[in-house]
Write an enzyme that holds these catalytic residues in place. Structure first.
Site, PDB file in Angstrom:
ATOM      1  N   ILE A 166      57.153  25.888  62.337  1.00 52.21           N
ATOM      2  CA  ILE A 166      57.762  24.742  63.098  1.00 52.21           C
ATOM      3  C   ILE A 166      58.893  24.340  62.151  1.00 52.21           C
ATOM      4  O   ILE A 166      60.051  23.613  62.440  1.00 52.21           O
ATOM      5  CB  ILE A 166      56.595  23.343  62.928  1.00 52.21           C
ATOM      6  CG1 ILE A 166      55.659  23.958  63.885  1.00 52.21           C
ATOM      7  CG2 ILE A 166      57.323  22.140  63.154  1.00 52.21           C
ATOM      8  CD1 ILE A 166      56.153  23.811  65.547  1.00 52.21           C
ATOM      9  N   GLU A 203      58.410  33.025  49.744  1.00 52.96           N
ATOM     10  CA  GLU A 203      59.703  33.320  49.454  1.00 52.96           C
ATOM     11  C   GLU A 203      60.275  34.265  50.628  1.00 52.96           C
ATOM     12  O   GLU A 203      61.558  33.956  50.732  1.00 52.96           O
ATOM     13  CB  GLU A 203      59.733  33.977  48.193  1.00 52.96           C
ATOM     14  CG  GLU A 203      59.067  35.333  48.039  1.00 52.96           C
ATOM     15  CD  GLU A 203      59.393  35.883  46.735  1.00 52.96           C
ATOM     16  OE1 GLU A 203      60.490  36.492  46.522  1.00 52.96           O
ATOM     17  OE2 GLU A 203      58.422  35.816  45.902  1.00 52.96           O
ATOM     18  N   ASN A 232      59.729  34.240  53.998  1.00 55.87           N
ATOM     19  CA  ASN A 232      60.220  33.766  55.100  1.00 55.87           C
ATOM     20  C   ASN A 232      61.512  32.547  54.802  1.00 55.87           C
ATOM     21  O   ASN A 232      62.301  32.579  55.573  1.00 55.87           O
ATOM     22  CB  ASN A 232      58.911  32.542  55.635  1.00 55.87           C
ATOM     23  CG  ASN A 232      57.957  33.269  56.401  1.00 55.87           C
ATOM     24  OD1 ASN A 232      58.025  34.425  56.760  1.00 55.87           O
ATOM     25  ND2 ASN A 232      56.876  32.535  56.802  1.00 55.87           N
ATOM     26  N   SER A 261      55.722  24.564  45.397  1.00 55.46           N
ATOM     27  CA  SER A 261      54.418  23.943  46.381  1.00 55.46           C
ATOM     28  C   SER A 261      54.408  22.539  46.258  1.00 55.46           C
ATOM     29  O   SER A 261      54.627  21.911  45.198  1.00 55.46           O
ATOM     30  CB  SER A 261      53.388  24.691  45.519  1.00 55.46           C
ATOM     31  OG  SER A 261      52.225  24.162  46.077  1.00 55.46           O
ATOM     32  N   LYS A 308      44.120  18.605  66.407  1.00 54.79           N
ATOM     33  CA  LYS A 308      42.940  18.569  65.548  1.00 54.79           C
ATOM     34  C   LYS A 308      42.495  17.523  64.708  1.00 54.79           C
ATOM     35  O   LYS A 308      41.410  17.632  64.253  1.00 54.79           O
ATOM     36  CB  LYS A 308      42.901  20.012  64.915  1.00 54.79           C
ATOM     37  CG  LYS A 308      43.070  21.155  65.737  1.00 54.79           C
ATOM     38  CD  LYS A 308      43.200  22.449  65.224  1.00 54.79           C
ATOM     39  CE  LYS A 308      43.467  23.676  66.192  1.00 54.79           C
ATOM     40  NZ  LYS A 308      44.525  23.634  67.210  1.00 54.79           N
ATOM     41  N   ASN A 312      48.989  23.155  70.016  1.00 56.33           N
ATOM     42  CA  ASN A 312      49.203  24.349  69.693  1.00 56.33           C
ATOM     43  C   ASN A 312      50.668  24.630  70.084  1.00 56.33           C
ATOM     44  O   ASN A 312      51.200  24.333  71.083  1.00 56.33           O
ATOM     45  CB  ASN A 312      48.375  25.348  70.228  1.00 56.33           C
ATOM     46  CG  ASN A 312      46.821  25.347  69.769  1.00 56.33           C
ATOM     47  OD1 ASN A 312      46.445  25.769  68.756  1.00 56.33           O
ATOM     48  ND2 ASN A 312      46.191  24.400  70.443  1.00 56.33           N
ATOM     49  N   LEU A 335      53.396  27.683  71.138  1.00 58.44           N
ATOM     50  CA  LEU A 335      53.498  28.966  71.403  1.00 58.44           C
ATOM     51  C   LEU A 335      54.182  30.054  70.679  1.00 58.44           C
ATOM     52  O   LEU A 335      55.431  29.843  70.359  1.00 58.44           O
ATOM     53  CB  LEU A 335      53.953  28.905  72.865  1.00 58.44           C
ATOM     54  CG  LEU A 335      53.597  30.027  73.656  1.00 58.44           C
ATOM     55  CD1 LEU A 335      52.247  30.206  74.070  1.00 58.44           C
ATOM     56  CD2 LEU A 335      54.305  30.026  75.169  1.00 58.44           C
ATOM     57  N   VAL A 388      47.710  31.957  68.884  1.00 59.98           N
ATOM     58  CA  VAL A 388      46.729  33.020  69.779  1.00 59.98           C
ATOM     59  C   VAL A 388      47.684  34.272  70.608  1.00 59.98           C
ATOM     60  O   VAL A 388      47.179  35.361  70.651  1.00 59.98           O
ATOM     61  CB  VAL A 388      45.890  32.242  70.896  1.00 59.98           C
ATOM     62  CG1 VAL A 388      46.712  31.630  71.897  1.00 59.98           C
ATOM     63  CG2 VAL A 388      44.931  33.363  71.304  1.00 59.98           C
ATOM     64  N   ARG A 402      34.189  29.899  66.866  1.00 59.13           N
ATOM     65  CA  ARG A 402      34.028  30.155  65.512  1.00 59.13           C
ATOM     66  C   ARG A 402      33.771  28.777  64.641  1.00 59.13           C
ATOM     67  O   ARG A 402      33.843  27.659  65.098  1.00 59.13           O
ATOM     68  CB  ARG A 402      35.707  30.384  64.953  1.00 59.13           C
ATOM     69  CG  ARG A 402      36.064  31.951  65.746  1.00 59.13           C
ATOM     70  CD  ARG A 402      37.580  32.266  65.230  1.00 59.13           C
ATOM     71  NE  ARG A 402      38.369  31.147  66.072  1.00 59.13           N
ATOM     72  CZ  ARG A 402      39.647  31.321  65.760  1.00 59.13           C
ATOM     73  NH1 ARG A 402      40.245  32.303  65.209  1.00 59.13           N
ATOM     74  NH2 ARG A 402      40.598  30.224  66.607  1.00 59.13           N
TER      75      ARG A 402
END
Length: 638
Positions: A295, A318, A320, A343, A411, A448, A450, A456, A541
């Site tokens: 994103i 680093e 990406n 960070s 979530k 989510n 895509l 997934v 899960r």
């Protein structure tokens, strides 16, 4: 032909000179037959040079000597007709000023003959090329048999390209079109075999290897249904992108792409209020935390289109960040870009970044997002997601940022896992700090995305490449999905609506069954689900629930000026209380009390309920947590 190609302009001009003068002589003959007055013969002798010059100049001006006539379309012939009419009109008007002139009827008739001869001669090149293509002998063994869906202009262009480029090794077998008037008709020697309901039958009957969907103007929902129909065959399917994807509006085989899962989602293209977005980004310094992620990186790609004064990408990973830096520098060489490896956990480092760059707008996308991993590493979810958000938000407040946009998740609604609960705490942080800050703090919540890292779809694709099985945790599990560019665009748009404290909820469309998604992806890969590639149900899960929600019960929902963005009612949180709760959780982490951590998170986020089998309301655990908190308070007091 080689000599003609080398001296094409000169030879065409010679032919035109002959055609022009022959046309005038023919016109005189047709007008007077064999009894042509000597006077008009003399008039023509004096006028043929200027007449010829006018035609040649007009033809040159209209590029009749530059066009490639062997590939000419109706456009070139229309231009040729206009140039002829213009030249004839000039001669008619000019001749009216002279007494010793040819009759108007002769000039007009000659103009008709010139059109026939000049354009007819040029048409011979097209006819010759078509004849050589038609009568050539081609060994079609190894050619892919193609069914073209759509007998309109796009489909016609595809068949034309297949026909003229045998080296591509495609053979057009037939058209499919829903227009009943076209069914049974023959277009370019190819029959329209039936409507969309005939696709499966035609694929089987004619041993089709490839289906090409060639209807760029097809509405997204109809395209989704059509793709599903094609997907039910075991045939490879490609698609011509929609008109909003075809920037130059040209259709060709080179622009077709494989049908992807996004075509099965049926998401409409986003309409943005570009002015509203420009108002808060153009000419501003923009910071994107987690800028190298799925994103975050797409946000950066979208932001540069609004010409920020400076774009700052902050990420701990680093590789990406480096890849994105190279991409943006290559595409936007004038972009003022800074890439910082840091960070969001490191408050001192963040202080230096904010103090040096003073960002006007902050998009906070840095987070741990994998549910199962965070379920087994809850302390990392708290340190990175919650403390990282608190650190970044406090820096934005202290150094006077205008706007802070948190990237949240569905979530966070009635969370059943640590990751979701941590993101709900992030929302609480920005709503609490907004109440006391001049900075406008908002959150954007969506489901989510895509194709994002760890989602997934990449997992399914890898499993299919390995021959299966494709693993699904539950046959009835559903999720909301949107495309990465769509998510980034709506985040930017939501930022334009920010007044402070809102949680923006994005319209995710209808939920999608993950099991259905697996089946579609297997078929898109050319296999049959549970025949060639098995789908294995593994069980839910830890922390995973069957259905995601986008809005908490107590939040309500309000419309915005955008039909895909809604606003949840702002929460009422006290910053000092929220911070003390977060620090209490950090104390548990500091002293290694991970067994009490989840219980404390539930105290802070009352809507957090773990999945069945994890009893965190245990009385003994609650008492132990109370004792620990009392010890910590006493130690801090002394």
């Amino acid at each position: 032909m080689k000599i003609f190609a080398k001296h094409r302009k000169f030879i065409l001009a010679i032919y035109d000179i002959v055609f022009i003068n022959c046309s005038f002589l023919m016109a005189l003959f047709f007008r007077f037959y064999t009894d042509i007055p000597t006077l008009y013969i003399e008039h023509y002798k004096r006028a043929f040079l200027p007449i010829t010059a006018v035609y040649l100049l007009i033809f040159y001006f209209f590029n009749l000597y530059s066009s490639l006539w062997s590939l000419a379309s109706i456009d070139e012939f229309m231009i040729g007709g206009v140039s002829n009419l213009l030249a004839n009109s000039i001669i008619l008007i000019a001749s009216s000023f002279f007494d010793d002139r040819l009759p108007f009827s002769v000039i007009i008739l000659a103009g008709v003959f010139i059109i026939i001869f000049t354009l007819g001669f040029r048409m011979l090149f097209r006819i010759y090329r078509r004849a050589t293509l038609m009568f050539r002998k081609i060994d079609k063994s190894g050619f892919k048999r193609v069914l073209v869906v759509g007998a309109g202009m796009a489909g016609l262009s595809i068949v034309k390209e297949i026909y003229t480029h045998p080296e591509m090794k495609y053979e057009a077998i037939g058209f499919i079109d829903d227009d009943k008037n076209k069914i049974g008709k023959i277009i370019r020697n190819i029959r329209v075999m039936g409507d969309r309901n005939s696709i499966k039958d035609m694929v089987d009957r004619y041993a089709i290897d490839l289906i090409i969907i060639a209807i760029p103007s097809l509405p997204v929902k109809e395209r989704k249904e059509l793709v599903k129909l094609c997907n039910e065959t075991r045939c490879k399917t490609k698609i011509i992108p929609g008109v909003y994807e075809l920037l130059d509006n040209t259709v060709s085989l080179s622009k077709m792409r494989n049908v992807d899962v996004k075509d099965l989602l049926g998401r409409e293209p986003i309409k943005l209020d570009n002015k509203g977005i420009s108002d808060y980004i153009t000419g501003k310094t923009v910071l994107v935390t987690g800028g190298g992620g799925s994103i975050g990186s797409e946000l950066c790609r979208q932001i540069v289109n609004y010409k920020p004064k400076e774009l700052i990408i902050l990420d701990i990973y680093e590789n990406n960040a480096y890849d994105l830096q190279n991409e943006l520098i290559r595409k936007y060489p004038s972009l003022n870009l800074k890439v910082l490896i840091a960070s969001v956990r490191d408050k001192r480092r963040l202080e230096k970044v904010f103090d040096e760059y003073r960002p006007h707008v902050v998009f906070h996308a840095a987070a741990h997002k994998h549910v199962p991993l965070m379920e087994f590493n809850p302390e990392e979810a708290i340190k990175n997601n919650v403390m990282g958000t608190l650190n970044t938000a406090e820096c934005a407040d202290k150094y006077g940022a205008n706007r802070f946009v948190l990237i949240s998740t569905d979530k966070a609604v009635n969370p059943t896992n640590v990751m979701g609960a941590s993101k709900r705490m992030c929302e609480m942080v920005i709503q609490a700090i907004d109440a006391k800050s001049k900075t406008e703090f908002v959150a954007v919540r969506f489901g989510n995305v895509l194709g994002s890292n760890g989602s997934v779809i990449p997992l399914f694709k890898k499993q299919i490449e390995e021959g299966g099985p494709v693993t699904v945790t539950h046959k009835e599990i559903t999720r909301f999905f949107m495309l990465i560019p769509e998510a980034a665009q709506l985040v930017l748009q939501a930022g334009a609506f920010a007044k402070g404290g809102e949680i923006f909820v994005l319209d995710m469309g209808s939920p999608v069954k993950i099991y259905d998604l697996a089946e579609h992806l297997i078929r898109l890969s050319g296999f049959e689900p549970n025949v060639d590639i098995k789908i294995e149900v593994t069980g839910l899960r830890p922390g995973e629930k069957l259905y995601e929600e986008l809005l908490m019960d107590e939040e309500g929902l309000q419309n915005t000026d955008h039909d895909k963005i809604f606003i949840g009612k702002p929460g009422n949180f006290d910053l000092s209380v929220v911070k003390s709760q977060i620090f209490a959780i950090m104390d548990l982490i500091k002293f290694g009390k991970n067994d009490l951590l989840v219980r404390k998170i539930q105290e802070v986020v009352p809507t957090y309920k773990t999945t069945e089998g994890n009893d965190i309301t245990n009385k003994e655990m609650t008492e132990e947590l109370s004792v620990f908190q009392e010890i910590v308070m006493n130690n801090s007091g002394s």
